[in-house]
Design a protein around this motif. Structure first.
Motif, PDB file in Angstrom:
ATOM      1  N   TYR A   1     -12.838   5.585   2.489  1.00 53.57           N
ATOM      2  CA  TYR A   1     -11.920   6.509   2.992  1.00 53.57           C
ATOM      3  C   TYR A   1     -11.868   7.491   1.647  1.00 53.57           C
ATOM      4  O   TYR A   1     -11.705   7.141   0.610  1.00 53.57           O
TER       5      TYR A   1
ATOM      6  N   SER B   1      14.456  -6.486  -8.682  1.00 54.59           N
ATOM      7  CA  SER B   1      15.471  -7.154  -8.079  1.00 54.59           C
ATOM      8  C   SER B   1      14.790  -8.104  -7.010  1.00 54.59           C
ATOM      9  O   SER B   1      14.938  -8.036  -5.839  1.00 54.59           O
TER      10      SER B   1
ATOM     11  N   PHE C   1      -3.416  -4.921   1.151  1.00 54.60           N
ATOM     12  CA  PHE C   1      -2.813  -4.837   2.442  1.00 54.60           C
ATOM     13  C   PHE C   1      -2.769  -6.048   3.321  1.00 54.60           C
ATOM     14  O   PHE C   1      -3.561  -7.132   2.545  1.00 54.60           O
TER      15      PHE C   1
ATOM     16  N   ILE D   1      14.576  -6.254   2.331  1.00 49.79           N
ATOM     17  CA  ILE D   1      13.773  -6.817   1.200  1.00 49.79           C
ATOM     18  C   ILE D   1      12.562  -6.096   1.015  1.00 49.79           C
ATOM     19  O   ILE D   1      11.538  -6.325   2.006  1.00 49.79           O
TER      20      ILE D   1
ATOM     21  N   GLY E   1      10.231  -1.031   4.456  1.00 57.54           N
ATOM     22  CA  GLY E   1      11.548  -1.178   4.227  1.00 57.54           C
ATOM     23  C   GLY E   1      12.327   0.348   3.919  1.00 57.54           C
ATOM     24  O   GLY E   1      13.425   0.262   4.436  1.00 57.54           O
TER      25      GLY E   1
HETATM   26  C1  LIG Z   1      -5.504   0.715  -1.543  1.00 59.11           C
HETATM   27  C2  LIG Z   1      -4.984   0.884  -0.147  1.00 59.11           C
HETATM   28  C3  LIG Z   1      -5.239   1.901   0.491  1.00 59.11           C
HETATM   29  C4  LIG Z   1      -4.652   2.113   1.793  1.00 59.11           C
HETATM   30  N1  LIG Z   1      -5.018   3.322   2.606  1.00 59.11           N
HETATM   31  C5  LIG Z   1      -4.347   3.520   3.627  1.00 59.11           C
HETATM   32  C6  LIG Z   1      -4.315   4.635   4.284  1.00 59.11           C
HETATM   33  O1  LIG Z   1      -5.107   5.611   3.594  1.00 59.11           O
HETATM   34  N2  LIG Z   1      -3.783   4.948   5.515  1.00 59.11           N
HETATM   35  C7  LIG Z   1      -3.214   3.914   5.983  1.00 59.11           C
HETATM   36  O2  LIG Z   1      -2.422   4.279   6.980  1.00 59.11           O
HETATM   37  N3  LIG Z   1      -2.805   2.665   5.472  1.00 59.11           N
HETATM   38  C8  LIG Z   1      -3.574   2.465   4.138  1.00 59.11           C
HETATM   39  N4  LIG Z   1      -3.233   1.408   3.592  1.00 59.11           N
HETATM   40  C9  LIG Z   1      -2.308   0.275   4.335  1.00 59.11           C
HETATM   41  C10 LIG Z   1      -0.857   0.868   4.005  1.00 59.11           C
HETATM   42  O3  LIG Z   1      -0.517   1.288   2.814  1.00 59.11           O
HETATM   43  C11 LIG Z   1      -0.117  -0.225   4.039  1.00 59.11           C
HETATM   44  O4  LIG Z   1       0.011  -0.832   5.505  1.00 59.11           O
HETATM   45  C12 LIG Z   1       1.690   0.002   3.845  1.00 59.11           C
HETATM   46  O5  LIG Z   1       1.940   0.860   2.609  1.00 59.11           O
HETATM   47  C13 LIG Z   1       2.580  -1.117   3.895  1.00 59.11           C
HETATM   48  O6  LIG Z   1       4.018  -0.819   3.752  1.00 59.11           O
HETATM   49  P1  LIG Z   1       4.927  -1.874   3.431  1.00 59.11           P
HETATM   50  O7  LIG Z   1       6.048  -1.291   3.174  1.00 59.11           O
HETATM   51  O8  LIG Z   1       5.036  -2.863   4.465  1.00 59.11           O
HETATM   52  O9  LIG Z   1       4.247  -2.828   2.287  1.00 59.11           O
HETATM   53  P2  LIG Z   1       4.367  -2.589   0.574  1.00 59.11           P
HETATM   54  O10 LIG Z   1       4.263  -1.093   0.372  1.00 59.11           O
HETATM   55  O11 LIG Z   1       3.327  -3.361   0.077  1.00 59.11           O
HETATM   56  O12 LIG Z   1       5.709  -2.828   0.207  1.00 59.11           O
HETATM   57  C14 LIG Z   1       6.211  -4.272  -0.057  1.00 59.11           C
HETATM   58  C15 LIG Z   1       7.342  -4.033  -1.138  1.00 59.11           C
HETATM   59  O13 LIG Z   1       7.823  -5.252  -1.114  1.00 59.11           O
HETATM   60  C16 LIG Z   1       8.162  -5.684  -2.358  1.00 59.11           C
HETATM   61  N5  LIG Z   1       8.514  -7.122  -2.346  1.00 59.11           N
HETATM   62  C17 LIG Z   1       7.578  -8.146  -2.087  1.00 59.11           C
HETATM   63  N6  LIG Z   1       8.459  -9.454  -2.021  1.00 59.11           N
HETATM   64  C18 LIG Z   1       9.548  -9.062  -2.486  1.00 59.11           C
HETATM   65  C19 LIG Z   1      10.825  -9.991  -3.015  1.00 59.11           C
HETATM   66  N7  LIG Z   1      10.720 -11.121  -2.917  1.00 59.11           N
HETATM   67  N8  LIG Z   1      11.870  -9.216  -3.329  1.00 59.11           N
HETATM   68  C20 LIG Z   1      12.071  -7.937  -3.330  1.00 59.11           C
HETATM   69  N9  LIG Z   1      10.955  -6.980  -2.933  1.00 59.11           N
HETATM   70  C21 LIG Z   1       9.821  -7.844  -2.578  1.00 59.11           C
HETATM   71  C22 LIG Z   1       6.935  -5.415  -3.080  1.00 59.11           C
HETATM   72  O14 LIG Z   1       7.240  -5.340  -4.240  1.00 59.11           O
HETATM   73  C23 LIG Z   1       6.454  -3.966  -2.522  1.00 59.11           C
HETATM   74  O15 LIG Z   1       7.054  -2.819  -3.087  1.00 59.11           O
HETATM   75  C24 LIG Z   1      -3.761   1.082   2.334  1.00 59.11           C
HETATM   76  C25 LIG Z   1      -3.476  -0.139   1.750  1.00 59.11           C
HETATM   77  C26 LIG Z   1      -4.005  -0.037   0.321  1.00 59.11           C
HETATM   78  C27 LIG Z   1      -3.472  -1.271  -0.655  1.00 59.11           C
END
Ligand SMILES: Cc1cc2nc3c(=O)[nH]c(=O)nc-3n(C[C@H](O)[C@H](O)[C@H](O)COP(=O)(O)OP(=O)(O)OC[C@H]3O[C@@H](n4cnc5c(N)ncnc54)[C@H](O)[C@@H]3O)c2cc1C
Length: 426
Positions: free
Chosen positions: A287, A205, A340, A33, A39
């Motif tokens: 950054y 979805s 984040f 998910i 993911g």
């Molecule tokens: C502006 C910004 C700058 C950053 N810069 C850095 C950096 O330079 N270096 C670094 O190391 N980290 C950085 N980070 C942190 C890093 O980007 C995140 O820790 C990392 O991308 C998290 O990935 P993730 O897959 O866990 O979450 P996300 O990338 O947030 O993905 C979660 C996904 O789940 C989906 N989702 C949520 N609920 C549901 C549901 N019920 N059903 C289906 N899909 C769902 C969402 O739509 C989303 O696409 C930054 C974060 C931000 C916001």
């Protein structure tokens, strides 16, 4: 339909076809998910290992933080290893320390294996704004070297001035094993690799319900997935309804990014000649980096509780000009915000909601590399070796003091305290 937010990344995304919406009932081994790095990394490791994997993304691949971030491959965790040693003991530190630099390697090997075009450039700088921060970097170098990262170089103020054309810093640590990427293109490339390996991806979805059981039944508005295993990877975009147990232990925070107009190549090169990415050492850090088309991409600022700030230019431009006054008058072409997920310990939270339902979240702002490690560990767990996943799962996942309502004010007070300490350099 929820599309990528308007950003430099969305505007320069590699050509890609949208994935279909889930409109039927299907079965699989593992239902993931969330189509961010957590993911996608999990799904790719699992399809490579022969699992039948389905990824359900509420919006578009890379819609969340993974398609909006600063693009910096920061090694280690948001808490550094000396704090881990002190808090969690030698055995935890040994295991967590041995994994600190794997995430960036996973990204590099995927870029190479799947020919992902995401503008990878090596080298990341941690820049100290005061002597206290520089001493902490000297200590960090020693700590990281103890755990095997020997690609580190301390830069004094003069040497740093050759790498970053700013007078703000007193010194820096250059991590040659860090680097930067176009984050959305990395996510899109990983999704394509999953598809090529036989994984199924559905966009638009959103999962509305998980009926726990073996198999689990995962529902979206128009379809259902019956799965032996579920990985919850929604991080800061999960909301607090689908799995309230996860929401209690973490807090979404917004951070803002701008990209300037393209700079003349010689101006861009003069700012950061070796094209390293840079982050400072403040609690609420700035950054930045130069993009492939010579823009300065600059991020900073945190809004607790993930509200959009009223005016991103007004928030970021002064920070940008404080670092590079020579860019006075530069036009800002793109601005965006992303969320984040912060944890109280600033360590990521990995664990089990049920025997067959896993979660990984809460990278506390440094998630590009650790999300990739998370995917590797969940694949190891499913193949019968949980030791490394459990090294994280064992860490306490503390709720924020005061519950959801008081989270924001208390954390903001904490951040204000640390910001003040940064300002006066203690
Ligand atoms: C502006 C910004 C700058 C950053 N810069 C850095 C950096 O330079 N270096 C670094 O190391 N980290 C950085 N980070 C942190 C890093 O980007 C995140 O820790 C990392 O991308 C998290 O990935 P993730 O897959 O866990 O979450 P996300 O990338 O947030 O993905 C979660 C996904 O789940 C989906 N989702 C949520 N609920 C549901 C549901 N019920 N059903 C289906 N899909 C769902 C969402 O739509 C989303 O696409 C930054 C974060 C931000 C916001």
């Amino acid at each position: 339909m929820t599309e990528h937010v308007k950003s430099y990344y969305a505007a320069t995304a590699n050509a890609h076809q949208p994935y279909p919406q889930l409109n039927e009932s299907i079965e699989c081994d593992v239902c993931v998910i969330g189509g961010g790095y957590t993911g996608l990394s999990s799904a790719l490791f699992l399809v490579e290992a022969g699992y039948d994997v389905v990824v359900l993304e509420a919006a578009r691949i890379g819609f969340g933080a993974s398609g909006r971030n600063g693009g910096q491959l920061v090694n280690s965790y948001s808490r550094d290893i000396d704090v881990i040693e002190e808090r969690y003991g030698a055995e935890s530190a040994r295991l967590l320390g041995s994994m600190m630099f794997e995430g960036a390697e996973i990204i590099r090997s995927r870029i190479s294996r799947y020919a992902i075009d995401c503008d990878y450039r090596p080298g990341g700088i941690f820049a100290a704004l005061n002597n206290k921060q520089f001493h902490a970097l000297i200590e960090q170098k020693r700590n990281w070297e103890r755990y095997g990262n020997t690609q580190l170089e301390l830069l004094d103020a003069d040497r740093l001035r050759q790498e970053v054309a700013s007078d703000r810093y007193v010194g820096a640590l250059l991590d040659h094993s860090g680097g930067h990427i176009h984050p959305l293109n990395l996510a899109l490339g990983e999704a394509e690799a999953i598809r090529l390996q036989g994984g199924r991806i559905f966009e638009q979805s959103a999962v509305t319900n998980i009926r726990h059981g073996e198999p689990a039944l995962i529902s979206t508005a128009n379809g259902q997935v019956k799965a032996r295993f579920v990985i919850v990877a929604g991080n800061a975009y999960l909301g607090d309804k689908l799995e309230p147990r996860l929401a209690k232990r973490s807090m979404p925070c917004g951070t803002q990014v701008v990209a300037t107009e393209p700079l003349a190549p010689e101006i861009a090169q003069a700012l950061i000649p070796q094209n390293y990415c840079v982050e400072d050492c403040n609690y609420l850090l700035d950054y930045y980096r130069i993009t492939a088309d010579h823009r300065l991409l600059y991020g900073g600022g945190v809004v607790y509780g993930a509200r959009d700030p009223d005016d991103i230019d007004n928030l970021i431009r002064p920070k940008l000009l404080k670092t590079f006054p020579q860019l006075k008058g530069v036009r800002i072409d793109y601005r965006w915000t992303g969320n984040f997920l912060l944890t109280l310990s600033r360590m990521p939270q990995f664990g089990r909601l049920e025997n067959n339902v896993y979660y990984m979240q809460g990278y506390s702002g440094h998630g590009v590399t650790c999300t990739h490690l998370a995917g590797k560990l969940i694949a190891e767990l499913m193949r019968g070796d949980a030791e490394r996943f459990d090294a994280f799962a064992k860490l306490p996942h503390l709720p924020f003091f005061g519950g959801r309502n008081l989270q924001i004010p208390f954390t903001a007070i904490g951040a204000a305290y640390y910001t003040l300490r940064d300002r006066i350099g203690v």
